[in-house]
Design an enzyme around this catalytic site. Structure first.
Site, PDB file in Angstrom:
ATOM      1  N   ASP A  31     -21.014 -41.007 -16.036  1.00  0.00           N
ATOM      2  CA  ASP A  31     -22.292 -41.727 -16.033  1.00  0.00           C
ATOM      3  C   ASP A  31     -23.334 -41.046 -15.133  1.00  0.00           C
ATOM      4  O   ASP A  31     -23.946 -41.707 -14.269  1.00  0.00           O
ATOM      5  CB  ASP A  31     -22.088 -43.183 -15.533  1.00  0.00           C
ATOM      6  CG  ASP A  31     -20.948 -43.908 -16.237  1.00  0.00           C
ATOM      7  OD1 ASP A  31     -20.776 -43.704 -17.443  1.00  0.00           O
ATOM      8  OD2 ASP A  31     -20.252 -44.692 -15.569  1.00  0.00           O
ATOM      9  N   GLU A 244     -25.427 -49.476 -24.315  1.00  0.00           N
ATOM     10  CA  GLU A 244     -25.461 -49.354 -22.848  1.00  0.00           C
ATOM     11  C   GLU A 244     -26.099 -48.015 -22.483  1.00  0.00           C
ATOM     12  O   GLU A 244     -26.593 -47.295 -23.348  1.00  0.00           O
ATOM     13  CB  GLU A 244     -24.037 -49.457 -22.266  1.00  0.00           C
ATOM     14  CG  GLU A 244     -23.089 -48.365 -22.736  1.00  0.00           C
ATOM     15  CD  GLU A 244     -21.639 -48.588 -22.308  1.00  0.00           C
ATOM     16  OE1 GLU A 244     -21.318 -49.614 -21.693  1.00  0.00           O
ATOM     17  OE2 GLU A 244     -20.808 -47.707 -22.623  1.00  0.00           O
TER      18      GLU A 244
HETATM   19  O1  FUB Z   1     -18.444 -46.266 -16.226  1.00  0.00           O
HETATM   20  C1  FUB Z   1     -18.298 -47.608 -16.581  1.00  0.00           C
HETATM   21  C2  FUB Z   1     -19.121 -47.905 -17.789  1.00  0.00           C
HETATM   22  O2  FUB Z   1     -18.700 -47.089 -18.863  1.00  0.00           O
HETATM   23  C3  FUB Z   1     -20.587 -47.605 -17.653  1.00  0.00           C
HETATM   24  O3  FUB Z   1     -21.292 -48.534 -16.876  1.00  0.00           O
HETATM   25  C4  FUB Z   1     -20.944 -47.536 -19.072  1.00  0.00           C
HETATM   26  O4  FUB Z   1     -22.216 -47.014 -19.343  1.00  0.00           O
HETATM   27  C5  FUB Z   1     -19.819 -46.688 -19.628  1.00  0.00           C
HETATM   28  O5  FUB Z   1     -20.043 -45.321 -19.420  1.00  0.00           O
END
Ligand code: FUB
Length: 345
Positions: A31, A244
């Protein structure tokens, strides 16, 4: 690429075909939110660990506990790990799951924005402050008032305004906030409260930040992502709907909102004329990587644009043990971004 389709992968071959290698290999990182502060690249990633939690569709296996900041003099130079910048034990309101963070710089101070689950099982977004881009960061005692869900990305516009984009489906809980209140019904279901396929998809959120960057200056609003005909992207359009990993960059006066489509594993982008949108869907920035999640940032360094992203190649496909990579991206004369394939044919 989902974990159940990796059994046939020869990872030695895949790594030879990869267009980039992990920038660090002594720990797992994911991320990546990259920024160019004072002539240097600073990357604010999640720090992946194996916390022993079983895989589920709520992301319980993403049991991260702290953040490390990584710096690089250039995209080709050695990446330096500056150690623990913030630990969950130091955040009074947070219990676990230190997921994708971001950072901002203002008036000589550095701000780390991060989601974490509170003791009530609800994700909120916190902020921590430092005099140094690499921390250590001192957290505020409470989460940002009115914050919820995950994946904060803070964009500084040219007029000095800062905006936070955020939100994430399934384990990220955005669908539980449809009425403005947290809906705790069917707690084990990642897809409960998601709109029907023919309804408008859940949109990411935006809120302008206060001058001190510690709170929202307004109620979070929807960031509308529309198709070429001006219609909102539908919930059943899994190849294009927001899931996301919000990010915002500005190129030639246009605002580029990019994001992950989650269960279809693309990084897509949409373009608008102001920070609030609407943003018109334009295409994909990155095809699926090895690993379930895909998450990125877009950062300009010395006049060139780079995509910072992750895959699970170093861990041989383990979903929650990812590694940050960087590759150049190009905007063509019409402002469209050429799609990157993370592995050569
Ligand atoms: O790393 C945990 C979660 O997985 C992140 O917040 C999301 O965007 C995904 O990458």
């Amino acid at each position: 690429m989902p974990e159940d389709s990796i059994d046939h992968i020869d990872f030695d071959e895949l790594n030879k075909k990869a267009i980039a290698q992990p920038i660090v290999s002594h720990m797992y990182t994911a991320d990546p939110s990259a920024h160019y502060f004072n002539g240097k690249i600073y990357i604010y990633p999640s720090h992946d660990i194996d916390g022993g939690e079983a895989f589920d569709d709520l992301g319980s296996h993403f049991a991260m506990e702290d953040y490390h900041v990584i710096s690089m003099d250039s995209v080709d130079s050695e990446a330096v790990d500056h150690g623990v910048a913030l630990h969950v034990d130091d955040v009074p309101w947070a219990e676990k799951q230190m997921w994708a963070p971001d950072a901002a710089h203002k008036d000589g101070k550095y701000y780390l924005f991060f989601p974490a689950k509170g003791y009530d099982g609800i994700f909120r977004i916190g902020v921590a402050v430092s005099d140094s881009p690499v921390g250590p960061f001192t957290p505020q005692p409470e989460a940002i008032k009115g914050s919820f869900s995950i994946d904060p990305a803070v964009f500084e516009d040219e007029d000095g305004s800062y905006y936070m984009y955020f939100g994430g489906l399934w384990g990220g809980q955005l669908q539980r906030w449809r009425t403005g209140e947290f809906n705790a019904e069917q707690p084990e279901s990642p897809t409960a409260h998601i709109p029907e396929d023919d309804e408008t998809s859940l949109m990411p959120k935006i809120a302008k930040m206060t001058d001190d960057l510690l709170e929202f200056a307004e109620e979070p609003k929807d960031v509308l992502i529309i198709d070429e005909d001006g219609n909102p992207i539908l919930a059943g359009d899994n190849d294009r709907r927001f899931f996301e990993a919000a990010w915002l960059h500005k190129h030639n006066g246009k605002y580029y909102f990019s994001y992950s489509t989650g269960d279809t594993h693309f990084i897509c982008y949409a373009v608008g004329d102001n920070p609030y949108g609407p943003f018109t869907y334009k295409g994909r920035i990155l095809e699926p990587v090895v690993g379930w999640t895909t998450h990125h940032s877009v950062c300009k360094v010395d006049g060139k644009w780079y995509l910072f992203y992750h895959d699970s190649s170093l861990s041989k496909g383990v979903t929650h043990l990812r590694s940050v990579k960087v590759s150049e991206i190009e905007h063509d004369a019409n402002g469209l971004i050429k799609t990157l394939k993370p592995y050569r044919e």
